[in-house]
Scaffold this active site. Structure first.
Site, PDB file in Angstrom:
ATOM      1  N   HIS A  83       0.716  -1.307   0.179  1.00  0.00           N
ATOM      2  CA  HIS A  83       0.029   0.199  -0.190  1.00  0.00           C
ATOM      3  C   HIS A  83       0.807   1.394  -0.138  1.00  0.00           C
ATOM      4  O   HIS A  83       1.762   1.313   0.875  1.00  0.00           O
ATOM      5  CB  HIS A  83      -0.925  -0.068   1.242  1.00  0.00           C
ATOM      6  CG  HIS A  83      -1.800   1.155   1.129  1.00  0.00           C
ATOM      7  ND1 HIS A  83      -2.767   1.516   0.200  1.00  0.00           N
ATOM      8  CD2 HIS A  83      -1.775   2.384   2.132  1.00  0.00           C
ATOM      9  CE1 HIS A  83      -3.617   2.487   0.547  1.00  0.00           C
ATOM     10  NE2 HIS A  83      -2.880   3.265   1.526  1.00  0.00           N
ATOM     11  N   SER A  84       0.600   2.201  -0.921  1.00  0.00           N
ATOM     12  CA  SER A  84       1.286   3.413  -1.205  1.00  0.00           C
ATOM     13  C   SER A  84       2.793   3.021  -1.350  1.00  0.00           C
ATOM     14  O   SER A  84       3.098   2.621  -2.310  1.00  0.00           O
ATOM     15  CB  SER A  84       1.006   4.408   0.248  1.00  0.00           C
ATOM     16  OG  SER A  84       1.359   5.764   0.057  1.00  0.00           O
ATOM     17  N   MET A  85       3.760   3.733  -0.348  1.00  0.00           N
ATOM     18  CA  MET A  85       5.177   3.268  -0.708  1.00  0.00           C
ATOM     19  C   MET A  85       5.276   1.974  -0.860  1.00  0.00           C
ATOM     20  O   MET A  85       6.115   1.323  -1.502  1.00  0.00           O
ATOM     21  CB  MET A  85       5.861   3.643   0.512  1.00  0.00           C
ATOM     22  CG  MET A  85       7.502   3.547   0.524  1.00  0.00           C
ATOM     23  SD  MET A  85       8.369   4.115   1.690  1.00  0.00           S
ATOM     24  CE  MET A  85       8.062   2.944   3.250  1.00  0.00           C
TER      25      MET A  85
END
Length: 261
Positions: free
Chosen positions: A96-98
């Site tokens: 998720h995200s990074m």
């Protein structure tokens, strides 16, 4: 270390709900400032069908005495090595995200090494690595950094409520933001770089990811590609946990079918 044992003493890998007879494993990679425990409820829900590994980055929780790593490449190298004992079964990477970018870089490392144990990549809440936005949160002062993480609502509420604890973990959070904000993908998207399938999940009102930026992940693989959107913002996956868990389960099954086919 036996892969059937709990790994609470492992630096990088947390296995909250071991499933010894699962035919595959899902590796959960947190967002910037996140920890392995963010995924505890996801691990519990997925444990009905699959073995789940949650990655713990340095500089937080039980690793708070360690300095954070300010480079995606450095993080990916270390996580890749830590996952080797667990690659006796197909691995599905969920970030998720990074964590999505880390998943991409991990997938590249597995494929470069000729591994046949990479099932696929699920990228959540992150634009494709070949799309860019200028961001400099890691260069801002502490108050501005705290305001950013409060706005995104991804950090544990207990940490946000404890000013002293929050200040203690800021160096690790800043290192995470530096890693992702200074990351530059070394491909331009003109030719796919992965063979494994990619599934993309995103929040419909995520201010950090447009639908076009999310769908650009399709240009990075010769494998299958799927796209799903959910109500919510950057951390849509928390209120939509049941739906996200179901989507992960569907993707794992689809990836397995592609491998068989």
């Amino acid at each position: 270390m036996s892969t059937t044992e709990s790994t609470t003493d492992d630096l990088w890998v947390r296995r909250f709900h071991p499933v010894a007879d699962s035919p595959h494993r899902v590796v959960l990679l947190p967002h910037a400032g996140g920890s392995a425990s963010f995924f505890f409820p996801f691990s519990k829900a997925l444990a009905e069908t699959t073995d789940v590994l949650s990655v713990q980055y340095p500089g937080r929780q039980d690793r708070r005495a360690e300095p954070g790593m300010g480079s995606v490449g450095e993080l990916a190298d270390a996580i890749y090595e830590a996952l080797q004992p667990w690659a006796d079964r197909p691995l599905v990477l969920f970030g998720h995200s990074m964590g999505a970018v880390l998943g991409f870089e991990l997938a590249r490392r597995f494929e470069r090494a000729g591994s046949t144990q990479l099932g696929g990549l699920i990228a959540s809440g992150r634009r494709a690595p070949i799309t860019y936005r200028e961001e400099n949160v890691h260069q801002r002062g502490d108050d501005a950094l705290i305001a950013e993480i409060r706005a995104l609502s991804g950090t544990d509420s207990g940490v946000l409520a404890d000013e002293e604890l929050l200040r203690m973990v800021l160096p690790a959070i800043r290192a995470d933001y530096k890693a992702i904000e200074t990351y530059r993908c070394d491909v331009d998207g003109s030719a796919p770089v992965l063979r494994c399938p990619i599934s993309v999940l995103t929040g419909e009102s995520d201010p950090r990811v447009s639908f076009d930026e999310a769908k650009a992940w399709s240009r990075l693989t010769t494998g299958g590609f799927t796209f799903r959107s959910f109500p919510g913002g950057h951390f849509y996956l928390t209120p939509q946990q049941d739906q996200v868990v179901a989507a992960i389960g569907e993707d794992v099954a689809a990836f397995a079918n592609l491998a068989i086919g």
